[in-house]
Design a protein around this motif. Structure first.
Motif, PDB file in Angstrom:
ATOM      1  N   THR A 201      45.035  35.083  46.016  1.00 16.06           N
ATOM      2  CA  THR A 201      44.339  36.344  45.768  1.00 16.06           C
ATOM      3  C   THR A 201      43.635  36.318  44.419  1.00 16.06           C
ATOM      4  OG1 THR A 201      46.205  37.390  44.629  1.00 16.06           O
ATOM      5  CG2 THR A 201      46.152  37.574  47.045  1.00 16.06           C
ATOM      6  N   LYS A 202      42.748  37.283  44.217  1.00 10.53           N
ATOM      7  CA  LYS A 202      42.059  37.390  42.933  1.00 10.53           C
ATOM      8  C   LYS A 202      43.054  37.627  41.807  1.00 10.53           C
ATOM      9  CE  LYS A 202      38.467  39.972  40.489  1.00 10.53           C
ATOM     10  NZ  LYS A 202      37.495  41.107  40.555  1.00 10.53           N
ATOM     11  N   ALA A 203      44.052  38.478  42.055  1.00 10.58           N
ATOM     12  CA  ALA A 203      45.050  38.766  41.018  1.00 10.58           C
ATOM     13  C   ALA A 203      45.826  37.510  40.637  1.00 10.58           C
ATOM     14  CB  ALA A 203      46.000  39.856  41.505  1.00 10.58           C
ATOM     15  N   GLU A 204      46.208  36.711  41.635  1.00  7.49           N
ATOM     16  CA  GLU A 204      46.933  35.469  41.342  1.00  7.49           C
ATOM     17  C   GLU A 204      46.036  34.496  40.578  1.00  7.49           C
ATOM     18  OE1 GLU A 204      49.982  35.541  45.177  1.00  7.49           O
ATOM     19  OE2 GLU A 204      48.147  34.338  45.269  1.00  7.49           O
ATOM     20  N   ALA A 205      44.777  34.418  40.952  1.00 10.72           N
ATOM     21  CA  ALA A 205      43.838  33.531  40.260  1.00 10.72           C
ATOM     22  C   ALA A 205      43.673  33.960  38.805  1.00 10.72           C
ATOM     23  CB  ALA A 205      42.482  33.545  40.969  1.00 10.72           C
ATOM     24  N   GLU A 206      43.504  35.234  38.591  1.00 16.38           N
ATOM     25  CA  GLU A 206      43.313  35.732  37.227  1.00 16.38           C
ATOM     26  C   GLU A 206      44.557  35.524  36.371  1.00 16.38           C
ATOM     27  OE1 GLU A 206      42.034  39.717  38.019  1.00 16.38           O
ATOM     28  OE2 GLU A 206      39.890  39.152  38.026  1.00 16.38           O
ATOM     29  N   ALA A 207      45.742  35.623  36.990  1.00 13.60           N
ATOM     30  CA  ALA A 207      46.989  35.381  36.254  1.00 13.60           C
ATOM     31  C   ALA A 207      47.092  33.929  35.816  1.00 13.60           C
ATOM     32  CB  ALA A 207      48.192  35.756  37.122  1.00 13.60           C
ATOM     33  N   MET A 208      46.670  33.006  36.679  1.00 11.14           N
ATOM     34  CA  MET A 208      46.690  31.583  36.322  1.00 11.14           C
ATOM     35  C   MET A 208      45.713  31.280  35.189  1.00 11.14           C
ATOM     36  SD  MET A 208      48.983  30.135  38.191  1.00 11.14           S
ATOM     37  CE  MET A 208      49.861  30.335  39.757  1.00 11.14           C
TER      38      MET A 208
ATOM     39  N   ALA B  24      44.657  33.432  32.929  1.00 12.51           N
ATOM     40  CA  ALA B  24      45.202  34.056  31.723  1.00 12.51           C
ATOM     41  C   ALA B  24      46.306  33.201  31.105  1.00 12.51           C
ATOM     42  CB  ALA B  24      45.724  35.448  32.047  1.00 12.51           C
ATOM     43  N   ALA B  25      47.044  32.483  31.959  1.00 18.67           N
ATOM     44  CA  ALA B  25      48.136  31.626  31.480  1.00 18.67           C
ATOM     45  C   ALA B  25      47.639  30.326  30.879  1.00 18.67           C
ATOM     46  CB  ALA B  25      49.107  31.337  32.621  1.00 18.67           C
ATOM     47  N   GLY B  26      46.363  29.984  31.128  1.00 19.09           N
ATOM     48  CA  GLY B  26      45.812  28.774  30.520  1.00 19.09           C
ATOM     49  C   GLY B  26      45.104  27.827  31.460  1.00 19.09           C
ATOM     50  N   ALA B  27      44.989  28.165  32.746  1.00 18.20           N
ATOM     51  CA  ALA B  27      44.321  27.273  33.696  1.00 18.20           C
ATOM     52  C   ALA B  27      42.807  27.320  33.522  1.00 18.20           C
ATOM     53  CB  ALA B  27      44.692  27.647  35.130  1.00 18.20           C
ATOM     54  N   SER B  28      42.197  26.135  33.547  1.00 16.70           N
ATOM     55  CA  SER B  28      40.743  26.033  33.484  1.00 16.70           C
ATOM     56  C   SER B  28      40.125  25.709  34.834  1.00 16.70           C
ATOM     57  CB  SER B  28      40.336  24.942  32.483  1.00 16.70           C
ATOM     58  OG  SER B  28      40.768  25.263  31.184  1.00 16.70           O
ATOM     59  N   ARG B  29      40.970  25.427  35.809  1.00 16.61           N
ATOM     60  CA  ARG B  29      40.520  25.133  37.173  1.00 16.61           C
ATOM     61  C   ARG B  29      41.591  25.611  38.142  1.00 16.61           C
ATOM     62  NH1 ARG B  29      37.161  20.801  39.035  1.00 16.61           N
ATOM     63  NH2 ARG B  29      36.519  20.468  36.876  1.00 16.61           N
ATOM     64  N   LEU B  30      41.148  26.018  39.331  1.00 15.63           N
ATOM     65  CA  LEU B  30      42.048  26.502  40.376  1.00 15.63           C
ATOM     66  C   LEU B  30      41.804  25.717  41.652  1.00 15.63           C
ATOM     67  CD1 LEU B  30      41.449  30.338  39.874  1.00 15.63           C
ATOM     68  CD2 LEU B  30      43.338  28.988  38.924  1.00 15.63           C
ATOM     69  N   GLY B  31      42.863  25.130  42.204  1.00 15.58           N
ATOM     70  CA  GLY B  31      42.766  24.480  43.498  1.00 15.58           C
ATOM     71  C   GLY B  31      43.340  25.408  44.546  1.00 15.58           C
ATOM     72  N   THR B  32      42.533  25.789  45.523  1.00 17.75           N
ATOM     73  CA  THR B  32      43.008  26.728  46.529  1.00 17.75           C
ATOM     74  C   THR B  32      42.261  26.553  47.846  1.00 17.75           C
ATOM     75  OG1 THR B  32      43.291  29.085  47.075  1.00 17.75           O
ATOM     76  CG2 THR B  32      41.427  28.522  45.632  1.00 17.75           C
ATOM     77  N   SER B  33      42.993  26.716  48.924  1.00 16.37           N
ATOM     78  CA  SER B  33      42.374  26.743  50.249  1.00 16.37           C
ATOM     79  C   SER B  33      42.008  28.169  50.637  1.00 16.37           C
ATOM     80  CB  SER B  33      43.327  26.136  51.290  1.00 16.37           C
ATOM     81  OG  SER B  33      44.555  26.842  51.299  1.00 16.37           O
ATOM     82  N   SER B  34      42.244  29.111  49.718  1.00 17.83           N
ATOM     83  CA  SER B  34      41.948  30.530  49.958  1.00 17.83           C
ATOM     84  C   SER B  34      40.806  31.015  49.069  1.00 17.83           C
ATOM     85  CB  SER B  34      43.200  31.376  49.687  1.00 17.83           C
ATOM     86  OG  SER B  34      44.290  30.964  50.485  1.00 17.83           O
ATOM     87  N   GLY B  35      39.874  30.134  48.787  1.00 17.59           N
ATOM     88  CA  GLY B  35      38.784  30.480  47.875  1.00 17.59           C
ATOM     89  C   GLY B  35      38.005  31.707  48.292  1.00 17.59           C
ATOM     90  N   MET B  36      37.742  31.836  49.575  1.00 13.75           N
ATOM     91  CA  MET B  36      36.956  32.982  50.041  1.00 13.75           C
ATOM     92  C   MET B  36      37.737  34.291  49.857  1.00 13.75           C
ATOM     93  SD  MET B  36      34.111  31.645  50.832  1.00 13.75           S
ATOM     94  CE  MET B  36      33.272  32.919  51.782  1.00 13.75           C
ATOM     95  N   ARG B  37      39.027  34.236  50.080  1.00 10.05           N
ATOM     96  CA  ARG B  37      39.852  35.422  49.856  1.00 10.05           C
ATOM     97  C   ARG B  37      39.939  35.761  48.367  1.00 10.05           C
ATOM     98  NH1 ARG B  37      46.304  35.895  51.397  1.00 10.05           N
ATOM     99  NH2 ARG B  37      46.620  38.017  50.612  1.00 10.05           N
ATOM    100  N   VAL B  38      40.032  34.753  47.550  1.00 12.38           N
ATOM    101  CA  VAL B  38      40.123  34.967  46.107  1.00 12.38           C
ATOM    102  C   VAL B  38      38.896  35.703  45.584  1.00 12.38           C
ATOM    103  CG1 VAL B  38      40.103  33.789  43.867  1.00 12.38           C
ATOM    104  CG2 VAL B  38      41.704  33.053  45.640  1.00 12.38           C
TER     105      VAL B  38
END
Length: 216
Positions: A189-196, A198-212
């Motif tokens: 989700t967008k909230a989970e992505a934003e939390a990552m 905020a914690a320091g991630a510069s990239r996100l690997g996800t199969s839910s990109g469209m949902r995010v």
């Protein structure tokens, strides 16, 4: 940078068909994701489809267990480079790391990292945080930074869980600004992505990109 540009739009399912791959590529193009992350078989095809775009083609090496021999990991990386890959996500030898054989683990990673860097490819190392203690996450992150990778990455998405915010916090604390952190698995989700992020991630690997990004 928009949220879209953090996303490695991922399809690593063993039953993925060309139609599924085409969909991932189309979504990445239309939404300006950072990259598509596909199994090695699809690298040449994806590279051809994306060559006139800003979307990178990424693949996995030694996936998902990290227990291939170094020679096989290097061969996988070499083939992916020949096929046009932009970024390589290699799995650390988790068993050897858990056994405390850090020198062997680093040698294994350095062989792949050197192969990538010889061809100006970015390399990320998956440490599979689900299988590590907090102390091991810190040690693994430091090892990856010392080995010369550009990113340390949480997860394959094929273990007992994906990324958690605490994993990213520990990894970022360990590497500081030396290298970057990728959170992968468990980002739906967008909230989970934003939390990552905020914690320091510069990239996100996800199969839910469209949902995010709110399109699914």
């Amino acid at each position: 940078m928009t949220l879209n540009q953090y996303i490695d739009h991922t399809l690593l399912a063993p039953d993925a068909t060309q139609a599924d791959v085409d969909q991932i590529i189309r979504e990445a193009r239309e939404n300006h994701f950072c990259s598509v992350m596909l199994n090695p078989y699809w690298v040449r095809y994806a590279h051809e489809q994306l060559k006139d775009t800003a979307v990178n083609t990424d693949t996995v090496i030694g996936f998902p267990l990290g227990a291939n021999t170094t020679a096989i990991k290097v061969a996988e990386a070499t083939q992916a480079i020949a096929d046009g890959v932009d970024e390589l996500d290699v799995v650390m030898n988790i068993g050897e790391f858990k056994a405390g054989h850090d020198a062997q683990v680093r040698q294994d990673l350095e062989a792949v990292i050197t192969t990538g860097h010889q061809h100006h490819k970015l390399v990320k190392v998956i440490i599979e945080t689900a299988l590590l203690t907090d102390q091991e996450i810190t040690r693994a992150s430091e090892l990856v930074a010392d080995a010369g990778a550009e990113f340390v990455k949480t997860s394959t998405g094929f273990s007992t869980r994906g990324a958690e915010v605490n994993d990213v916090v520990l990894m970022k604390q360990a590497v500081g600004d030396r290298i970057k952190v990728k959170a992968s698995g468990g980002v739906h989700t967008k909230a989970e992505a934003e939390a990552m992020i905020a914690a320091g991630a510069s990239r996100l690997g996800t199969s839910s990109g469209m949902r995010v990004i709110g399109k699914a």
